[in-house]
Design a protein around this motif. Sequence first.
Motif, PDB file in Angstrom:
ATOM      1  N   GLU A   1      -7.921  31.284 -22.346  1.00 36.82           N
ATOM      2  CA  GLU A   1      -6.458  30.380 -22.433  1.00 36.82           C
ATOM      3  C   GLU A   1      -5.372  31.292 -22.489  1.00 36.82           C
ATOM      4  N   ASP A   2      -4.372  30.952 -21.594  1.00 33.64           N
ATOM      5  CA  ASP A   2      -3.126  31.955 -20.507  1.00 33.64           C
ATOM      6  C   ASP A   2      -1.952  31.394 -21.204  1.00 33.64           C
ATOM      7  N   GLU A   3      -2.203  30.268 -21.636  1.00 32.10           N
ATOM      8  CA  GLU A   3      -0.766  29.653 -22.215  1.00 32.10           C
ATOM      9  C   GLU A   3      -0.774  29.853 -24.037  1.00 32.10           C
ATOM     10  N   VAL A   4       0.358  30.429 -24.102  1.00 33.00           N
ATOM     11  CA  VAL A   4       0.088  30.317 -25.608  1.00 33.00           C
ATOM     12  C   VAL A   4       0.491  29.852 -26.517  1.00 33.00           C
ATOM     13  N   LEU A   5       0.955  28.390 -26.048  1.00 32.44           N
ATOM     14  CA  LEU A   5       0.933  27.353 -27.264  1.00 32.44           C
ATOM     15  C   LEU A   5      -0.203  27.055 -27.458  1.00 32.44           C
ATOM     16  N   VAL A   6      -0.906  26.825 -25.996  1.00 34.65           N
ATOM     17  CA  VAL A   6      -2.381  25.793 -26.399  1.00 34.65           C
ATOM     18  C   VAL A   6      -3.432  26.868 -26.966  1.00 34.65           C
ATOM     19  N   ALA A   7      -3.062  28.235 -26.359  1.00 35.00           N
ATOM     20  CA  ALA A   7      -3.724  29.279 -27.231  1.00 35.00           C
ATOM     21  C   ALA A   7      -4.115  28.989 -28.752  1.00 35.00           C
TER      22      ALA A   7
ATOM     23  N   GLY B   1     -10.613  36.014 -29.179  1.00 39.48           N
ATOM     24  CA  GLY B   1     -10.043  36.062 -28.450  1.00 39.48           C
ATOM     25  C   GLY B   1      -8.175  35.219 -29.111  1.00 39.48           C
ATOM     26  N   PRO B   2      -7.854  34.905 -28.729  1.00 38.63           N
ATOM     27  CA  PRO B   2      -7.792  33.939 -27.132  1.00 38.63           C
ATOM     28  C   PRO B   2      -7.170  34.886 -25.928  1.00 38.63           C
ATOM     29  N   ALA B   3      -8.392  34.857 -25.360  1.00 37.81           N
ATOM     30  CA  ALA B   3      -8.167  35.955 -24.400  1.00 37.81           C
ATOM     31  C   ALA B   3      -7.177  35.808 -22.878  1.00 37.81           C
ATOM     32  N   PRO B   4      -6.199  36.177 -22.398  1.00 36.36           N
ATOM     33  CA  PRO B   4      -5.073  35.070 -21.662  1.00 36.36           C
ATOM     34  C   PRO B   4      -5.045  35.566 -20.140  1.00 36.36           C
TER      35      PRO B   4
ATOM     36  N   ALA C   1     -10.766  38.726 -20.936  1.00 38.93           N
ATOM     37  CA  ALA C   1     -12.230  38.403 -21.645  1.00 38.93           C
ATOM     38  C   ALA C   1     -13.254  39.268 -20.793  1.00 38.93           C
ATOM     39  N   THR C   2     -13.047  39.674 -19.645  1.00 46.24           N
ATOM     40  CA  THR C   2     -14.615  40.382 -19.603  1.00 46.24           C
ATOM     41  C   THR C   2     -14.436  41.764 -20.440  1.00 46.24           C
TER      42      THR C   2
END
Length: 74
Positions: free
Chosen positions: A13-19, A35-38, A43-44
């Motif tokens: 997830e790239d949105e910090v608050l959502v992650a 993660g979270p991987a942004p 992610a890879t």
Amino acid sequence: MGQLKPPLVFIVEDEVLVAMEMEDRVRELGYEVLGPAPSVATATSLLGAHTPSAALLDVNIRGERVTPIAEQLQ
């Protein structure tokens, strides 16, 4: 006897608050978080070193489709 480790859930997830919210919820359910991987690149890299039991993937990460990550998880 050793304790069993909880399943590992991979978050991309790239949105910090959502992650952060996703990470909190997953941990509250008793799972470990990878993660979270942004980014797809992050992610890879994480998947090169870990094998998650499940994954929560945002479809679009910084304008990039997450399809390569989903394929790698298959």
